[in-house]
Design a protein around this motif. Sequence first.
Motif, PDB file in Angstrom:
ATOM      1  N   THR A 299      36.147  47.150  23.289  1.00 16.78           N
ATOM      2  CA  THR A 299      37.129  46.435  24.102  1.00 16.78           C
ATOM      3  C   THR A 299      36.428  45.543  25.112  1.00 16.78           C
ATOM      4  O   THR A 299      35.788  46.038  26.054  1.00 16.78           O
ATOM      5  CB  THR A 299      38.039  47.421  24.873  1.00 16.78           C
ATOM      6  OG1 THR A 299      38.631  48.341  23.951  1.00 16.78           O
ATOM      7  CG2 THR A 299      39.128  46.684  25.622  1.00 16.78           C
ATOM      8  N   PRO A 300      36.538  44.232  24.967  1.00 20.81           N
ATOM      9  CA  PRO A 300      35.979  43.344  25.989  1.00 20.81           C
ATOM     10  C   PRO A 300      36.752  43.498  27.294  1.00 20.81           C
ATOM     11  O   PRO A 300      37.956  43.767  27.294  1.00 20.81           O
ATOM     12  CB  PRO A 300      36.155  41.950  25.398  1.00 20.81           C
ATOM     13  CG  PRO A 300      37.300  42.087  24.434  1.00 20.81           C
ATOM     14  CD  PRO A 300      37.214  43.481  23.887  1.00 20.81           C
ATOM     15  N   ALA A 301      36.067  43.345  28.441  1.00 20.45           N
ATOM     16  CA  ALA A 301      36.727  43.557  29.723  1.00 20.45           C
ATOM     17  C   ALA A 301      35.966  42.850  30.835  1.00 20.45           C
ATOM     18  O   ALA A 301      34.767  42.592  30.731  1.00 20.45           O
ATOM     19  CB  ALA A 301      36.835  45.051  30.030  1.00 20.45           C
ATOM     20  N   VAL A 302      36.693  42.555  31.911  1.00 20.15           N
ATOM     21  CA  VAL A 302      36.091  41.921  33.079  1.00 20.15           C
ATOM     22  C   VAL A 302      36.890  42.350  34.302  1.00 20.15           C
ATOM     23  O   VAL A 302      38.094  42.617  34.210  1.00 20.15           O
ATOM     24  CB  VAL A 302      36.082  40.377  32.927  1.00 20.15           C
ATOM     25  CG1 VAL A 302      37.489  39.809  32.824  1.00 20.15           C
ATOM     26  CG2 VAL A 302      35.312  39.710  34.061  1.00 20.15           C
ATOM     27  N   GLY A 303      36.226  42.453  35.454  1.00 21.48           N
ATOM     28  CA  GLY A 303      36.937  42.880  36.654  1.00 21.48           C
ATOM     29  C   GLY A 303      36.105  42.701  37.905  1.00 21.48           C
ATOM     30  O   GLY A 303      34.984  42.191  37.874  1.00 21.48           O
ATOM     31  N   TRP A 304      36.661  43.147  39.021  1.00 23.79           N
ATOM     32  CA  TRP A 304      35.951  43.107  40.298  1.00 23.79           C
ATOM     33  C   TRP A 304      36.499  44.171  41.239  1.00 23.79           C
ATOM     34  O   TRP A 304      37.550  44.749  40.996  1.00 23.79           O
ATOM     35  CB  TRP A 304      36.025  41.741  40.965  1.00 23.79           C
ATOM     36  CG  TRP A 304      37.400  41.160  41.197  1.00 23.79           C
ATOM     37  CD1 TRP A 304      38.012  40.192  40.453  1.00 23.79           C
ATOM     38  CD2 TRP A 304      38.337  41.475  42.250  1.00 23.79           C
ATOM     39  NE1 TRP A 304      39.254  39.894  40.960  1.00 23.79           N
ATOM     40  CE2 TRP A 304      39.482  40.656  42.071  1.00 23.79           C
ATOM     41  CE3 TRP A 304      38.330  42.366  43.325  1.00 23.79           C
ATOM     42  CZ2 TRP A 304      40.596  40.722  42.916  1.00 23.79           C
ATOM     43  CZ3 TRP A 304      39.431  42.425  44.172  1.00 23.79           C
ATOM     44  CH2 TRP A 304      40.547  41.598  43.965  1.00 23.79           C
ATOM     45  N   ALA A 305      35.756  44.403  42.316  1.00 27.12           N
ATOM     46  CA  ALA A 305      36.208  45.312  43.367  1.00 27.12           C
ATOM     47  C   ALA A 305      35.833  44.724  44.720  1.00 27.12           C
ATOM     48  O   ALA A 305      34.833  44.009  44.851  1.00 27.12           O
ATOM     49  CB  ALA A 305      35.592  46.701  43.199  1.00 27.12           C
ATOM     50  N   SER A 306      36.655  45.042  45.712  1.00 31.19           N
ATOM     51  CA  SER A 306      36.431  44.558  47.074  1.00 31.19           C
ATOM     52  C   SER A 306      36.555  45.724  48.038  1.00 31.19           C
ATOM     53  O   SER A 306      37.536  46.470  47.991  1.00 31.19           O
ATOM     54  CB  SER A 306      37.458  43.469  47.420  1.00 31.19           C
ATOM     55  OG  SER A 306      37.252  42.977  48.730  1.00 31.19           O
ATOM     56  N   GLY A 307      35.561  45.905  48.896  1.00 34.44           N
ATOM     57  CA  GLY A 307      35.592  46.984  49.873  1.00 34.44           C
ATOM     58  C   GLY A 307      36.476  46.637  51.051  1.00 34.44           C
ATOM     59  O   GLY A 307      36.243  45.642  51.740  1.00 34.44           O
ATOM     60  N   LEU A 308      37.508  47.452  51.286  1.00 36.50           N
ATOM     61  CA  LEU A 308      38.471  47.125  52.328  1.00 36.50           C
ATOM     62  C   LEU A 308      37.898  47.289  53.727  1.00 36.50           C
ATOM     63  O   LEU A 308      38.271  46.549  54.644  1.00 36.50           O
ATOM     64  CB  LEU A 308      39.727  47.975  52.173  1.00 36.50           C
ATOM     65  CG  LEU A 308      40.545  47.758  50.901  1.00 36.50           C
ATOM     66  CD1 LEU A 308      41.912  48.419  51.032  1.00 36.50           C
ATOM     67  CD2 LEU A 308      40.724  46.279  50.591  1.00 36.50           C
ATOM     68  N   GLU A 309      37.001  48.246  53.941  1.00 33.88           N
ATOM     69  CA  GLU A 309      36.424  48.414  55.274  1.00 33.88           C
ATOM     70  C   GLU A 309      35.760  47.127  55.755  1.00 33.88           C
ATOM     71  O   GLU A 309      35.928  46.730  56.911  1.00 33.88           O
ATOM     72  CB  GLU A 309      35.397  49.558  55.281  1.00 33.88           C
ATOM     73  CG  GLU A 309      35.990  50.938  55.436  1.00 33.88           C
ATOM     74  CD  GLU A 309      36.593  51.485  54.152  1.00 33.88           C
ATOM     75  OE1 GLU A 309      37.167  52.585  54.190  1.00 33.88           O
ATOM     76  OE2 GLU A 309      36.485  50.818  53.098  1.00 33.88           O
TER      77      GLU A 309
END
Length: 428
Positions: A299-309
Amino acid sequence: MGAIQAIRGTRDILPDEVGYWQRVEAIAREVMQRAAYREIRTPIFEQTDLFERGIGEATDVVSKEMYSFKDRGDRPLTLRPENTAGAVRAFIEHSLHAQGGTQRLWYLGPMFRYERPQAGRQRQFHQLGVEVLGSADPRADAEVIAVATDFLRAIGLQNLSLEFNSIGDGSDRQTYREALVNYLTPFREELDEDSQMRLTRNPLRILDTKDATTQKILENAPSILDHLSPESKARFDQVQQMLTDLGIAFNINARLVRGLDYYTHTVFEIQSADLGAQATVCAGGRYDGLAAELGGPDTPAVGWASGLERLILLLQQIQPLPIAPLDFYGVSRGDRAQAFALVVAQRMRQLGFSADLDLSGSAFGKQFKRADRSGAIACLIIGDAEAESSTVQLKWLKSGEQEEIALANLEGMAPELRQKIAKGREEA
């Protein structure tokens, strides 16, 4: 015995700060809804094997930073250090791929890593993230970057810059890994201690070093961009053109890699200069092999995350927190009045107004001072006489105008009261 305190690396988010969090969370939900992303909520602990297989045993996260333990059934479990692996596990376990098409998911919640606590980085921290599963289209790469940019701008960050790179597919990385190791091996004794260990275990992570001597050595190191296959290079060029079409400026950073083993092709970081120094506020990339690594379909996939602090820290520096408007502040004196004041305040809330009731039992003078400081538009004044007649004295704090209202008439007067409150707020 001393008072019990919060565990090092954790912190309480107090009421004066919570408003920032609520604002960021509300904007995130709005941005994700507009982009047709659906929220997913996964457990905060998983089987340890999920992260060892998904993130990579040689990574700092797995080897140094995870909170792992055995439960009463002697099962090895880990508090999630990130949420991509958990989201992909849920994608596989619940056969979301069987629904066909592309799955656009987002999440928000606490993560756990044993790191040295510092400003904007805690051992329990919170991440907002997105995962697009089931699309190998380069447009998915550009889309997640665009969604991240929309979110960061919507919460008030303006001085953003995008660092962007491609680390190719597995074959490209293996070729580059060999070239990098061949270059660095003669300098082994000059590298910092972490880089010496990474030279045999995870050499691409050396490119992330903060050590000045190692950075100097890396100045003449081979570039990953010179080791991309024609197909990987064409894909990289496509994503660049799409970002240009979207009006998103970027800087190609050939040394940018991500710290987790599952990344392929596109990797990126979005930084903010709002504090005067570059700080990463969002990071991610493509991870086409993770689902298969975890026992699911390719399964191809892409994403990101952002630290709320870190986002909250930035927002506290650049913009004041809007004060939640208060319509009424209730003051009362006398046993019957205090009981009746509770009824009046609750009735106001049921009619859609915000109302704060003074519970101190102190003299009227002190209660009126708190009413003035509360920011309320009007004050509800109740004594035993008002309790006896089921009325309330309503004082408009800015003008000083006062009127008597019967409790039975409150519902009918609600539209008029709303108009007066709106006018009072405009004049405040």
